[in-house]
Design a protein around this motif. Structure first.
Motif, mmCIF file in Angstrom:
data_model
loop_
_atom_site.group_PDB
_atom_site.id
_atom_site.type_symbol
_atom_site.label_atom_id
_atom_site.label_comp_id
_atom_site.label_asym_id
_atom_site.label_seq_id
_atom_site.Cartn_x
_atom_site.Cartn_y
_atom_site.Cartn_z
ATOM 1 N N ILE A 40 0.969 -0.542 0.160
ATOM 2 C CA ILE A 40 -0.153 0.050 0.193
ATOM 3 C C ILE A 40 0.830 1.102 0.083
ATOM 4 O O ILE A 40 0.811 1.650 -0.588
ATOM 5 C CB ILE A 40 -0.789 0.214 1.446
ATOM 6 N N VAL A 43 1.947 1.523 -3.362
ATOM 7 C CA VAL A 43 0.293 2.851 -4.517
ATOM 8 C C VAL A 43 0.184 4.000 -3.900
ATOM 9 O O VAL A 43 0.176 4.577 -4.560
ATOM 10 C CB VAL A 43 -0.619 1.605 -3.765
ATOM 11 N N ASN A 44 1.143 4.359 -2.895
ATOM 12 C CA ASN A 44 0.893 5.714 -2.979
ATOM 13 C C ASN A 44 1.724 6.686 -3.612
ATOM 14 O O ASN A 44 1.415 7.570 -3.853
ATOM 15 C CB ASN A 44 0.705 6.039 -0.940
ATOM 16 N N ALA A 47 1.072 6.609 -6.680
ATOM 17 C CA ALA A 47 -0.051 7.833 -7.163
ATOM 18 C C ALA A 47 0.137 9.345 -7.258
ATOM 19 O O ALA A 47 -0.257 9.604 -8.112
ATOM 20 C CB ALA A 47 -1.428 7.334 -6.148
ATOM 21 N N ALA A 50 1.929 9.418 -10.991
ATOM 22 C CA ALA A 50 1.114 9.173 -11.465
ATOM 23 C C ALA A 50 0.319 10.907 -11.595
ATOM 24 O O ALA A 50 0.308 11.122 -12.346
ATOM 25 C CB ALA A 50 -0.115 8.309 -11.110
ATOM 26 N N GLU A 51 0.083 11.223 -10.116
ATOM 27 C CA GLU A 51 -0.847 12.416 -10.668
ATOM 28 C C GLU A 51 -0.334 13.515 -10.935
ATOM 29 O O GLU A 51 -1.132 14.010 -12.057
ATOM 30 C CB GLU A 51 -1.315 12.520 -9.130
ATOM 31 N N HIS A 56 -2.478 7.999 -15.513
ATOM 32 C CA HIS A 56 -2.069 6.665 -14.470
ATOM 33 C C HIS A 56 -2.921 5.320 -14.542
ATOM 34 O O HIS A 56 -3.628 5.147 -15.490
ATOM 35 C CB HIS A 56 -4.257 7.445 -13.717
ATOM 36 N N ASP A 58 -3.700 1.036 -13.952
ATOM 37 C CA ASP A 58 -4.181 0.276 -13.040
ATOM 38 C C ASP A 58 -4.003 0.111 -12.570
ATOM 39 O O ASP A 58 -2.171 -0.108 -12.862
ATOM 40 C CB ASP A 58 -5.094 -0.548 -14.481
ATOM 41 N N ILE A 59 -4.102 0.168 -11.041
ATOM 42 C CA ILE A 59 -3.380 -0.518 -10.029
ATOM 43 C C ILE A 59 -4.476 -1.915 -9.645
ATOM 44 O O ILE A 59 -5.730 -1.409 -9.249
ATOM 45 C CB ILE A 59 -2.868 0.603 -9.140
ATOM 46 N N ASP A 60 -3.838 -3.540 -9.762
ATOM 47 C CA ASP A 60 -4.686 -4.149 -9.099
ATOM 48 C C ASP A 60 -3.917 -4.586 -7.761
ATOM 49 O O ASP A 60 -3.051 -5.033 -7.221
ATOM 50 C CB ASP A 60 -5.152 -5.572 -9.924
ATOM 51 N N PHE B 36 -8.533 11.027 -8.447
ATOM 52 C CA PHE B 36 -7.748 9.856 -8.642
ATOM 53 C C PHE B 36 -7.330 10.109 -7.066
ATOM 54 O O PHE B 36 -7.184 9.293 -6.288
ATOM 55 C CB PHE B 36 -6.803 10.024 -9.423
ATOM 56 N N PRO B 37 -6.697 11.495 -6.429
ATOM 57 C CA PRO B 37 -6.367 10.949 -5.088
ATOM 58 C C PRO B 37 -7.451 10.655 -3.678
ATOM 59 O O PRO B 37 -6.606 10.344 -3.296
ATOM 60 C CB PRO B 37 -5.409 12.826 -4.697
ATOM 61 N N ILE B 40 -7.758 7.227 -3.911
ATOM 62 C CA ILE B 40 -6.392 6.575 -3.227
ATOM 63 C C ILE B 40 -6.643 7.135 -1.867
ATOM 64 O O ILE B 40 -6.084 5.863 -0.973
ATOM 65 C CB ILE B 40 -5.349 7.732 -3.378
ATOM 66 N N ASN B 44 -6.220 4.208 1.121
ATOM 67 C CA ASN B 44 -5.310 4.170 2.734
ATOM 68 C C ASN B 44 -6.358 3.872 3.449
ATOM 69 O O ASN B 44 -5.975 3.035 4.364
ATOM 70 C CB ASN B 44 -5.288 5.622 2.702
ATOM 71 N N ALA B 47 -7.423 0.142 3.125
ATOM 72 C CA ALA B 47 -6.414 -1.036 3.678
ATOM 73 C C ALA B 47 -5.841 -1.007 4.440
ATOM 74 O O ALA B 47 -5.559 -1.847 5.826
ATOM 75 C CB ALA B 47 -4.778 -0.356 2.619
ATOM 76 N N ILE B 59 -8.297 -5.038 -4.482
ATOM 77 C CA ILE B 59 -8.408 -3.611 -4.836
ATOM 78 C C ILE B 59 -8.242 -3.473 -6.471
ATOM 79 O O ILE B 59 -6.727 -3.251 -6.282
ATOM 80 C CB ILE B 59 -8.027 -2.505 -3.350
ATOM 81 N N ASP B 60 -9.265 -2.906 -7.028
ATOM 82 C CA ASP B 60 -8.629 -2.535 -8.643
ATOM 83 C C ASP B 60 -9.173 -1.121 -8.367
ATOM 84 O O ASP B 60 -10.784 -0.601 -8.022
ATOM 85 C CB ASP B 60 -9.967 -3.617 -9.916
ATOM 86 N N ILE B 61 -8.243 -0.397 -8.983
ATOM 87 C CA ILE B 61 -8.464 0.962 -9.030
ATOM 88 C C ILE B 61 -7.707 1.489 -10.422
ATOM 89 O O ILE B 61 -6.847 0.982 -11.437
ATOM 90 C CB ILE B 61 -6.908 1.864 -8.667
ATOM 91 N N ARG B 62 -9.207 1.917 -11.199
ATOM 92 C CA ARG B 62 -8.967 2.356 -12.601
ATOM 93 C C ARG B 62 -9.453 3.625 -12.308
ATOM 94 O O ARG B 62 -10.902 4.044 -12.383
ATOM 95 C CB ARG B 62 -10.800 1.803 -12.788
ATOM 96 N N TYR B 63 -8.600 5.123 -12.259
ATOM 97 C CA TYR B 63 -8.690 6.350 -12.159
ATOM 98 C C TYR B 63 -9.267 6.656 -11.854
ATOM 99 O O TYR B 63 -9.213 6.586 -9.137
ATOM 100 C CB TYR B 63 -8.722 7.221 -13.783
#
Lengths: 94, 94
Positions: A40, A43-44, A47, A50-51, A56, A58-60, B36-37, B40, B44, B47, B59-63
């Protein structure tokens, strides 16, 4: 705007980037961490990068495994932007 | 150990939890955020709750969309632990 890379350009760029593979119109890498919170935290960092790049992935998240996939939807495929973010993400590993 | 819920028990529990649906051996919900933030930040909070409950969603993040899927692998299906974490996650929405 970034333009789509050719198959040969993609193969060459993947050759220079350990752990990344092509999956259709995207490049993807699975990172594994010793703990769920470590994943995690990564991922932060991703992120935030990416920002900043306004691009951005895709994150799984699957427990301690984090898979990131990159594609440039506006270009309809894989571009230099994807490889730039891939490189930035690799540099964010602990 | 939590035991697997029956189809009827799952249907009843889903009826009480807006936005969640069943997908095979899991329950799933997609949350959408303005940025997006913001998504995220939600990941957190999820998590942290997941780590405390020692139960980790996919967890799947798509934008700006975050999809969480819950299943109790040790029980081979959906249990009360999944619905408890689903409830906890819903309470973490802004």
């Amino acid at each position: 705007m970034a333009s789509m890379l050719s198959d040969i350009e993609i193969q060459r760029a993947l050759g220079a980037r350990t752990g990344w593979t092509r999956r259709g119109n995207a490049i993807t890498r699975t990172y594994e961490f010793p703990t769920f919170p470590a994943g995690i935290a990564f991922v932060n960092r991703v992120a935030e990068a990416a920002e900043k790049m306004d691009h951005h992935p895709d994150i799984d998240i699957r427990y301690t495994k984090v898979t990131c996939s990159l594609s440039t939807h506006s270009a309809g495929g894989i571009t230099q932007r994807d490889f730039k973010l891939a490189e930035a993400m690799d540099e964010l590993l602990p």
